[in-house]
Design an enzyme around this catalytic site. Structure first.
Site, PDB file in Angstrom:
ATOM      1  CB  VAL A 187       7.257  31.472 -23.097  1.00 33.18           C
ATOM      2  CG1 VAL A 187       8.220  32.510 -22.575  1.00 33.18           C
ATOM      3  CG2 VAL A 187       7.539  31.102 -24.523  1.00 33.18           C
ATOM      4  CB  CYS A 188       9.398  30.698 -17.651  1.00 34.62           C
ATOM      5  SG  CYS A 188       9.232  31.071 -15.941  1.00 34.62           S
ATOM      6  CB  ILE A 189       4.311  33.276 -16.564  1.00 34.86           C
ATOM      7  CG1 ILE A 189       3.744  34.585 -16.602  1.00 34.86           C
ATOM      8  CG2 ILE A 189       4.450  32.686 -15.191  1.00 34.86           C
ATOM      9  CD1 ILE A 189       2.021  34.340 -16.375  1.00 34.86           C
ATOM     10  CB  ALA A 206       7.657  35.788 -20.452  1.00 33.40           C
TER      11      ALA A 206
END
Lengths: 102, 135, 130
Positions: free
Chosen positions: C77-79, C82
């Site tokens: 999941v892309c930080i 996110a």
């Protein structure tokens, strides 16, 4: 290089298919899925454009998405190949790149 | 050779209406560190991302368009804008920001990053890529 | 063949996550490898374990977590995406001073570089989005 172009939008809603067909070189493949399957049906306002494109590119449609939308295979433009997800994977593998027309 | 892939980022959406343009730019900037062969394509509504004079203060958003001018510093200098997409929207290259990069091999001469290409040229560019990321 | 998958839309709102799931299932069944599944844009919303869909509907998050466990999938999941959308793991929650995390099993939060690497390492990158 061979490209698999995927189109998931109805041509009645977005320009993804039109733009895709404008950029798809001869020999490439176009897969219609999700809402994009609407374009595979014969007799639509876009049918002639699809038929014209099919002189140069191969058209595929995802059967599961057709079925989900109550669109029978008998309604499709002649020459469009129905594939399942397995066929989608095979198309992605057979071509060098996959370009999603989002 | 096998370590360097040709990446094309295809932008077909306006800025601000959705977050795709901004988050696409974030990928481009992070991706620059990987030293791949990067090109950007602006097609259809994507050409609006490059207009000059953007001022989203009235809609309460941040103006991220200056970031495009920094792309040259990241060695991203192949920015293809489709001629037909501009024309269909009543725009010319003069409506776009002037994006440049400095050519190390020619004593840091400043060069234009934007190349206006036809749809058929764009199709050829797309055909030469290893990875196409569309936003 | 090695595939990487990019998912750009959240669950239920859009078919992208469902299509990607079916594609990955078919690819694994055909003996292909999934190098990484990367969640970007609203796609990060697939990873919250706080979703409670109606009992008679698919549970998209649980389905992802189970698939990841069964096939040892790397689901990233892309930080940055996110953080914007309130998806946190324990570390991030602590770092940002939030009172809880919500990431589901099988997902991990990491940077956008993981997407670029997914493109470099895989034979094909397939994007599902809007």
């Amino acid at each position: 290089m061979a490209i698999l172009h995927t189109v998931n939008k109805s041509p009645f809603e977005r320009d993804a298919l039109e733009s895709c067909l404008k950029h798809a070189l001869a020999g490439s493949s176009v897969l219609l899925f999700e809402d994009g399957v609407a374009a595979a049906v014969d007799g639509t306002a876009y049918a002639d454009q699809i038929k014209g494109a099919m002189e140069n590119v191969s058209l595929f449609v995802l059967g599961e998405d057709l079925k989900a939308r109550g669109l029978g295979e008998h309604k499709l433009i002649d020459g469009i190949t129905v594939v399942d997800y397995k066929g989608f994977v095979e198309l992605a593998g057979k071509n060098d790149t996959v370009q999603s027309w989002l | 050779m096998s370590d360097v892939k040709k990446f094309l980022y295809v932008n077909r959406k306006q800025p601000y209406g959705t977050i795709y343009a901004l988050e696409s730019l974030e990928v481009v900037l992070i991706g620059a560190a990987f030293e791949q062969d990067v090109s950007l394509a602006f097609v259809d509504d994507g050409v609006y991302q490059l207009t000059k004079g953007q001022d989203p203060s009235g809609i309460g958003m941040k103006n991220f368009s200056p970031t495009y001018t920094a792309l040259g510093d990241y060695d991203i200098n192949k920015i293809y804008v489709e001629k037909e997409s501009l024309e269909a929207r009543g725009l010319t290259i003069d409506d776009l920001q002037h994006l440049t990069w400095e050519d190390e091999d020619e004593d840091w001469a400043e060069k234009d990053s934007i190349r206006v290409v036809s749809a058929s040229e764009m199709a050829e560019i797309m055909d030469q890529q290893d990875i196409v990321l569309s936003f | 063949m090695k595939f990487s998958i990019l998912i750009n839309e959240g669950p239920y709102q859009h078919q992208a996550s469902d299509s990607a799931y079916k594609f990955i299932e078919a690819a694994l069944e055909a003996g292909h490898e999934i190098f990484r599944v990367f969640f970007y844009h609203d796609g990060v919303n697939n990873s919250t374990r706080y979703t409670v869909p109606p009992q008679d509907d698919r549970n998209i998050q649980v389905r992802w977590s189970e698939l990841a466990e069964k096939h040892d999938l790397d689901m990233v999941v892309c930080i940055a995406a996110a953080q914007r959308r309130g998806i946190l793991d324990e570390n991030e929650a602590q770092r940002q001073g939030k009172d809880g995390d919500n990431i589901a099993p099988g997902f991990r939060i990491s940077g956008l570089g993981q997407l670029i690497e997914a493109g470099i390492q895989a034979d094909r990158l397939v994007t599902f989005g809007d």
